[in-house]
Design an enzyme around this catalytic site. Structure first.
Site, PDB file in Angstrom:
ATOM      1  N   LEU A 113       0.835  -1.040  -0.065  1.00 56.61           N
ATOM      2  CA  LEU A 113       0.063   0.126  -0.013  1.00 56.61           C
ATOM      3  C   LEU A 113       0.897   1.247  -0.036  1.00 56.61           C
ATOM      4  O   LEU A 113       1.677   1.279   0.980  1.00 56.61           O
ATOM      5  CB  LEU A 113      -0.732  -0.026   1.208  1.00 56.61           C
ATOM      6  N   ASP A 114       0.719   2.197  -0.951  1.00 51.32           N
ATOM      7  CA  ASP A 114       1.284   3.487  -0.903  1.00 51.32           C
ATOM      8  C   ASP A 114       1.089   4.017   0.568  1.00 51.32           C
ATOM      9  O   ASP A 114       0.336   3.991   1.175  1.00 51.32           O
ATOM     10  CB  ASP A 114       0.692   4.265  -1.959  1.00 51.32           C
ATOM     11  N   PRO A 115       2.211   5.063   0.798  1.00 52.36           N
ATOM     12  CA  PRO A 115       2.189   5.805   2.282  1.00 52.36           C
ATOM     13  C   PRO A 115       1.146   6.501   2.187  1.00 52.36           C
ATOM     14  O   PRO A 115       0.181   6.874   3.200  1.00 52.36           O
ATOM     15  CB  PRO A 115       3.490   6.720   2.073  1.00 52.36           C
TER      16      PRO A 115
ATOM     17  N   ALA B 286      -1.706   5.873   1.143  1.00 54.31           N
ATOM     18  CA  ALA B 286      -3.068   5.028   1.263  1.00 54.31           C
ATOM     19  C   ALA B 286      -3.196   4.343   2.761  1.00 54.31           C
ATOM     20  O   ALA B 286      -1.999   4.118   3.236  1.00 54.31           O
ATOM     21  CB  ALA B 286      -3.310   4.090   0.117  1.00 54.31           C
TER      22      ALA B 286
END
Length: 233
Positions: free
Chosen positions: A51-53, A55
């Site tokens: 998961l992106d930072p 998100a």
């Protein structure tokens, strides 16, 4: 209460990753806690899908023998909710970078927005964002991007099973998407604006499901760490 042996035998932990944390930081925090609190000198641990930072949401963390399930879990259908801002783009397709272009939106209304959703259902061709961890010529794409280098990114097939608009308050729309492995929601947010002869980017993202696993059953990283009983042996 889980024992050290339970974690070595294999556990799939449902973690609600906080905003601004990297997936690596979340896994690292859990690994440190399992070692320091339970006295485990060595334990395998990994996550099933980054998961992106920027998100938040469901991160499946596998321990011990359950790490063998990671590939299978990564292949499960995923569900996300989030917000798209219509009328401006960013190089990263989200809020990691500043707005680089603004676009006319006077022609965009609710009817057009709903019609555009239909174009994204089923199997689609998608180009990953330049600000992503995919490797090209031995470097991550985001490394090329931050160095100001232009690279050709190949499109890939992905499948959108469901794309529901849960709120339309232009220039913002909220959505719920169910998609296959490897789908970049940031790319959908970017391409959505292009499909309406405008521009757009992602301003919020949350992963709510991976297969049958639901974020409603997940725990915050720090809350989970607090549940681990210190080893008293």
């Amino acid at each position: 209460m889980k024992t050290p042996e339970d974690f070595l035998a294999g556990q799939v932990l449902l973690i609600d990753k906080p905003l601004h944390w990297t997936s690596f930081q979340a896994v690292n925090k859990l690994k440190w806690a399992l070692k320091s609190k339970l006295g485990l000198k060595k334990i395998k641990i990994g996550h099933a899908g980054t998961l992106d930072p920027l998100a938040s949401g469901l991160l499946l963390v596998c321990t011990g023998k359950a790490t063998k399930q990671i590939s299978e879990l990564q292949g499960q259908v995923k569900e996300y909710t989030g917000t798209i801002f219509i009328g401006a783009t960013t190089p990263s397709y989200d809020l990691e970078t500043e707005i680089d272009q603004t676009f006319d939106t006077t022609h965009i209304d609710e009817t057009l927005v709903r019609q555009t959703v239909e174009k994204f259902l089923g199997e689609i061709d998608q180009k990953p964002p330049i600000f992503s961890a995919i490797k090209k010529d031995g470097k991550r794409l985001y490394e090329h991007a931050r160095a100001g280098e232009t690279v050709e990114i190949a499109s890939r097939k992905t499948t959108i099973y469901e794309f529901e608009l849960t709120r339309i308050a232009l220039p913002e729309v909220d959505f719920r998407i169910q998609c296959s492995k490897g789908t970049y929601i940031r790319s959908i947010a970017h391409d959505f604006g292009q499909a309406m002869d405008s521009g757009s980017h992602l301003t919020a993202l949350r992963r709510t499901k991976i297969g049958d696993y639901d974020v409603a059953q997940a725990q915050d990283v720090l809350a989970f760490v607090d549940t681990l009983a210190p080893n008293t042996d």
